[in-house]
Design a protein around this motif. Structure first.
Motif, PDB file in Angstrom:
ATOM      1  N   UNK A   1       0.818  -1.210   0.000  1.00  0.00           N
ATOM      2  CA  UNK A   1       0.000   0.000   0.000  1.00  0.00           C
ATOM      3  C   UNK A   1       0.852   1.260   0.000  1.00  0.00           C
ATOM      4  N   UNK A   2       1.943   1.262   0.755  1.00  0.00           N
ATOM      5  CA  UNK A   2       2.783   2.441   0.814  1.00  0.00           C
ATOM      6  C   UNK A   2       2.401   3.365   1.950  1.00  0.00           C
ATOM      7  N   UNK A   3       3.364   4.177   2.390  1.00  0.00           N
ATOM      8  CA  UNK A   3       3.177   5.100   3.510  1.00  0.00           C
ATOM      9  C   UNK A   3       3.116   6.522   2.979  1.00  0.00           C
ATOM     10  N   UNK A   4       2.156   7.281   3.480  1.00  0.00           N
ATOM     11  CA  UNK A   4       1.986   8.673   3.076  1.00  0.00           C
ATOM     12  C   UNK A   4       2.558   9.609   4.149  1.00  0.00           C
ATOM     13  N   UNK A   5       2.729  10.885   3.770  1.00  0.00           N
ATOM     14  CA  UNK A   5       3.130  11.912   4.716  1.00  0.00           C
ATOM     15  C   UNK A   5       4.581  12.295   4.579  1.00  0.00           C
ATOM     16  N   UNK A   6       5.080  13.011   5.563  1.00  0.00           N
ATOM     17  CA  UNK A   6       6.473  13.453   5.550  1.00  0.00           C
ATOM     18  C   UNK A   6       7.333  12.480   6.347  1.00  0.00           C
ATOM     19  N   UNK A   7       8.614  12.537   6.111  1.00  0.00           N
ATOM     20  CA  UNK A   7       9.553  11.677   6.838  1.00  0.00           C
ATOM     21  C   UNK A   7       9.719  12.232   8.252  1.00  0.00           C
ATOM     22  N   UNK A   8       9.454  11.417   9.269  1.00  0.00           N
ATOM     23  CA  UNK A   8       9.545  11.926  10.647  1.00  0.00           C
ATOM     24  C   UNK A   8      10.964  12.353  11.002  1.00  0.00           C
ATOM     25  N   UNK A   9      11.137  13.561  11.488  1.00  0.00           N
ATOM     26  CA  UNK A   9      12.494  14.003  11.872  1.00  0.00           C
ATOM     27  C   UNK A   9      13.068  13.188  13.017  1.00  0.00           C
ATOM     28  N   UNK A  10      12.174  12.530  13.796  1.00  0.00           N
ATOM     29  CA  UNK A  10      12.637  11.733  14.939  1.00  0.00           C
ATOM     30  C   UNK A  10      13.527  10.563  14.517  1.00  0.00           C
ATOM     31  N   UNK A  11      13.498  10.216  13.215  1.00  0.00           N
ATOM     32  CA  UNK A  11      14.391   9.156  12.745  1.00  0.00           C
ATOM     33  C   UNK A  11      15.846   9.513  13.003  1.00  0.00           C
ATOM     34  N   UNK A  12      16.112  10.796  13.090  1.00  0.00           N
ATOM     35  CA  UNK A  12      17.473  11.248  13.350  1.00  0.00           C
ATOM     36  C   UNK A  12      17.988  10.846  14.717  1.00  0.00           C
ATOM     37  N   UNK A  13      17.083  10.390  15.610  1.00  0.00           N
ATOM     38  CA  UNK A  13      17.504   9.966  16.947  1.00  0.00           C
ATOM     39  C   UNK A  13      18.031   8.536  16.954  1.00  0.00           C
ATOM     40  N   UNK A  14      17.844   7.812  15.854  1.00  0.00           N
ATOM     41  CA  UNK A  14      18.282   6.417  15.797  1.00  0.00           C
ATOM     42  C   UNK A  14      19.765   6.370  15.433  1.00  0.00           C
ATOM     43  N   UNK A  15      20.590   6.743  16.370  1.00  0.00           N
ATOM     44  CA  UNK A  15      22.003   7.002  16.094  1.00  0.00           C
ATOM     45  C   UNK A  15      22.787   5.755  15.678  1.00  0.00           C
ATOM     46  N   UNK A  16      22.233   4.560  15.919  1.00  0.00           N
ATOM     47  CA  UNK A  16      22.939   3.338  15.532  1.00  0.00           C
ATOM     48  C   UNK A  16      22.442   2.792  14.185  1.00  0.00           C
ATOM     49  N   UNK A  17      21.538   3.524  13.548  1.00  0.00           N
ATOM     50  CA  UNK A  17      20.950   3.066  12.289  1.00  0.00           C
ATOM     51  C   UNK A  17      22.015   2.973  11.198  1.00  0.00           C
ATOM     52  N   UNK A  18      22.030   1.842  10.499  1.00  0.00           N
ATOM     53  CA  UNK A  18      22.994   1.632   9.429  1.00  0.00           C
ATOM     54  C   UNK A  18      22.327   1.612   8.045  1.00  0.00           C
ATOM     55  N   UNK A  19      21.044   1.291   8.002  1.00  0.00           N
ATOM     56  CA  UNK A  19      20.336   1.201   6.723  1.00  0.00           C
ATOM     57  C   UNK A  19      18.951   1.813   6.863  1.00  0.00           C
ATOM     58  N   UNK A  20      18.612   2.709   5.930  1.00  0.00           N
ATOM     59  CA  UNK A  20      17.292   3.347   5.916  1.00  0.00           C
ATOM     60  C   UNK A  20      16.734   3.223   4.505  1.00  0.00           C
ATOM     61  N   UNK A  21      15.761   2.342   4.341  1.00  0.00           N
ATOM     62  CA  UNK A  21      15.181   2.053   3.027  1.00  0.00           C
ATOM     63  C   UNK A  21      13.712   2.451   3.037  1.00  0.00           C
ATOM     64  N   UNK A  22      13.398   3.587   2.402  1.00  0.00           N
ATOM     65  CA  UNK A  22      12.024   4.103   2.346  1.00  0.00           C
ATOM     66  C   UNK A  22      11.505   4.129   0.911  1.00  0.00           C
ATOM     67  N   UNK A  23      12.075   3.322   0.049  1.00  0.00           N
ATOM     68  CA  UNK A  23      11.724   3.356  -1.370  1.00  0.00           C
ATOM     69  C   UNK A  23      10.275   2.913  -1.607  1.00  0.00           C
ATOM     70  N   UNK A  24       9.738   3.401  -2.734  1.00  0.00           N
ATOM     71  CA  UNK A  24       8.408   3.013  -3.215  1.00  0.00           C
ATOM     72  C   UNK A  24       7.325   3.275  -2.175  1.00  0.00           C
ATOM     73  N   UNK A  25       7.341   4.477  -1.633  1.00  0.00           N
ATOM     74  CA  UNK A  25       6.267   4.933  -0.757  1.00  0.00           C
ATOM     75  C   UNK A  25       5.698   6.238  -1.311  1.00  0.00           C
TER      76      UNK A  25
END
Length: 416
Positions: A1-25
């Motif tokens: 179905x896909x996700x609508x809206x803006x990218x949450x700025x709070x993702x920036x708090x995930x300081x150990x994140x190595x991969x962020x895949x938001x394609x096809x939304x």
């Protein structure tokens, strides 16, 4: 179905994140600056969303980034020079956006890049020579922009690993580089719709891994170099509208892996080599229209069982169509043989072409009545049989074939 809206700025708090895949939304808006805190991030893909605004310069603050794709969004503005600070990148794709300006020459310092694609934008200026010195490059794709200038003749000197070179749909000029033999891993060469001049270099024949060659719609000259027919791996050969002349060599039969052959709208003369039908048995698309070819259509062509489209219009071909038309090419979708000197009757066996969608027999010397079997072409959309010597009286028997066309529910164009 896909996700609508803006990218949450709070993702920036995930300081150990190595991969962020938001394609096809269906994300929209601008990239939040907070993502610049993801200092461990190696993979970032926003492919196919609705992101807008300029590509943020803070992306250069992600020192470990190896993969970056912003493909198929609506980013505007220029490519930030600071992107060149991402020296660990091996994959960079900004294609299908609305970027403008020049390609930063600083990108040439990204010596780990393997894939660089900025196709379908509005980039202008020349391609920085430094990009042709990135020895790790496997894919270089700048098609459909407004790039100008020349490709350096030493193109392949420092690109030993290049596999795909997409440069079609620009304003590039000069000659096609003559040292192509050094690009020994090249599988795809797409230079169509530019302003290249001169002859096709014989060195093209040294590209023994080549599968796709498209030089169409350029201002080339000369004859077909025989060396091309040494590329046994070739699957697609497109040289449409390149001002080539001479005959089509019989050696074309050496290209046994061909699936698509387009030599249309040139100045080729003499006959169609029967070797095309004898040896290229995986051919799906054959386009030789708009030349000065003569003689009959080799019967072997009507036995290429994989053939989907056959375009031979606008030549000087003679003879008749085979009485068992389509028995050997049952999946034919397109048959263009208009504007020739073909004669005889339109064969009743046209009904064998049950998948035919477009049929042009116009401007020939066909005689006799129009066969009712045309009504068996239930998928036909376009039918043109004008300007022949067909029986066109006003009696009901002579026009009764039109009644048979009521079975052709998809027919949108009928010229008689």
């Amino acid at each position: 179905m896909g996700i609508y809206g803006s990218i949450p700025p709070q993702l920036g708090n995930l300081s150990f994140l190595r991969s962020l895949d938001l394609r096809s939304n269906y994300f929209s808006g601008t990239l939040p600056h907070e993502l610049s805190s993801l200092r461990r991030l190696k993979y970032l893909s926003l492919w196919s969303n609705g992101m807008k605004g300029e590509i943020p310069s803070w992306l250069s603050l992600l020192p470990k980034l190896e993969y970056l794709s912003l493909r198929n969004n609506t980013f505007i503005g220029s490519i930030p020079i600071s992107i060149s600070n991402l020296t660990n990148l091996y994959y960079l794709d900004f294609s299908t956006n609305s970027l403008q300006g020049k390609i930063p020459q600083e990108l040439g310092g990204m010596q780990r890049l393997q894939h660089l694609s900025i196709q379908y934008n509005y980039l202008s200026g020349s391609i920085p020579p430094a990009l042709f010195n990135i020895s790790t490059l496997r894919v270089l794709a700048f098609s459909v922009n407004m790039l100008s200038g020349r490709i350096p003749n030493e193109l392949c000197a420092n690109l030993p690993s290049i596999e795909k070179l997409h440069l079609r749909g620009n304003r590039l000029s000069g000659q096609i580089p003559s040292n192509l033999s050094r690009c020994s891993q090249l599988e795809l060469l797409s230079l169509s719709s530019n302003s290249f001049r001169g002859q096709i270099p014989a060195a093209v024949g040294d590209l023994r891994a080549l599968q796709f060659l498209d030089l169409s719609e350029n201002h080339l000259s000369g004859t077909l170099p025989l060396s091309i027919f040494d590329i046994s791996s070739l699957q697609v050969l497109s040289l449409e509208r390149t001002n080539l002349y001479g005959n089509i060599p019989r050696e074309i039969g050496n290209l046994t892996m061909l699936e698509s052959l387009d030599l249309g709208y040139n100045n080729f003369t003499d006959v169609i080599p029967r070797e095309i039908g004898q040896h290229i048995i995986q051919l799906e698309h054959l386009t030789l229209q708009g030349n000065m070819l003569s003689g009959t259509i080799p019967y072997e062509i009507f036995n290429i069982s994989t053939l989907r489209s056959l375009a031979l219009s606008g030549n000087g071909l003679s003879g008749a169509l085979p009485t068992n038309l389509c028995s050997g090419i049952p999946f034919l979708n397109v048959l263009y043989v208009g504007d020739n000197s073909l004669s005889g009757r339109i064969p009743e066996s046209i009904s064998n072409c049950s998948y035919l969608m477009d049929l042009d027999l116009s401007a020939n010397k066909f005689t006799g009545a129009v066969p009712h079997s045309l009504g068996s072409l239930t998928f036909i959309k376009g039918l043109n049989i004008i300007d022949n010597n067909l029986i066109t009286g006003s009696s009901s028997s002579e026009l009764s074939f039109i009644t048979s066309l009521t079975n052709c529910r998809f027919l949108t164009t009928f010229v008689y």
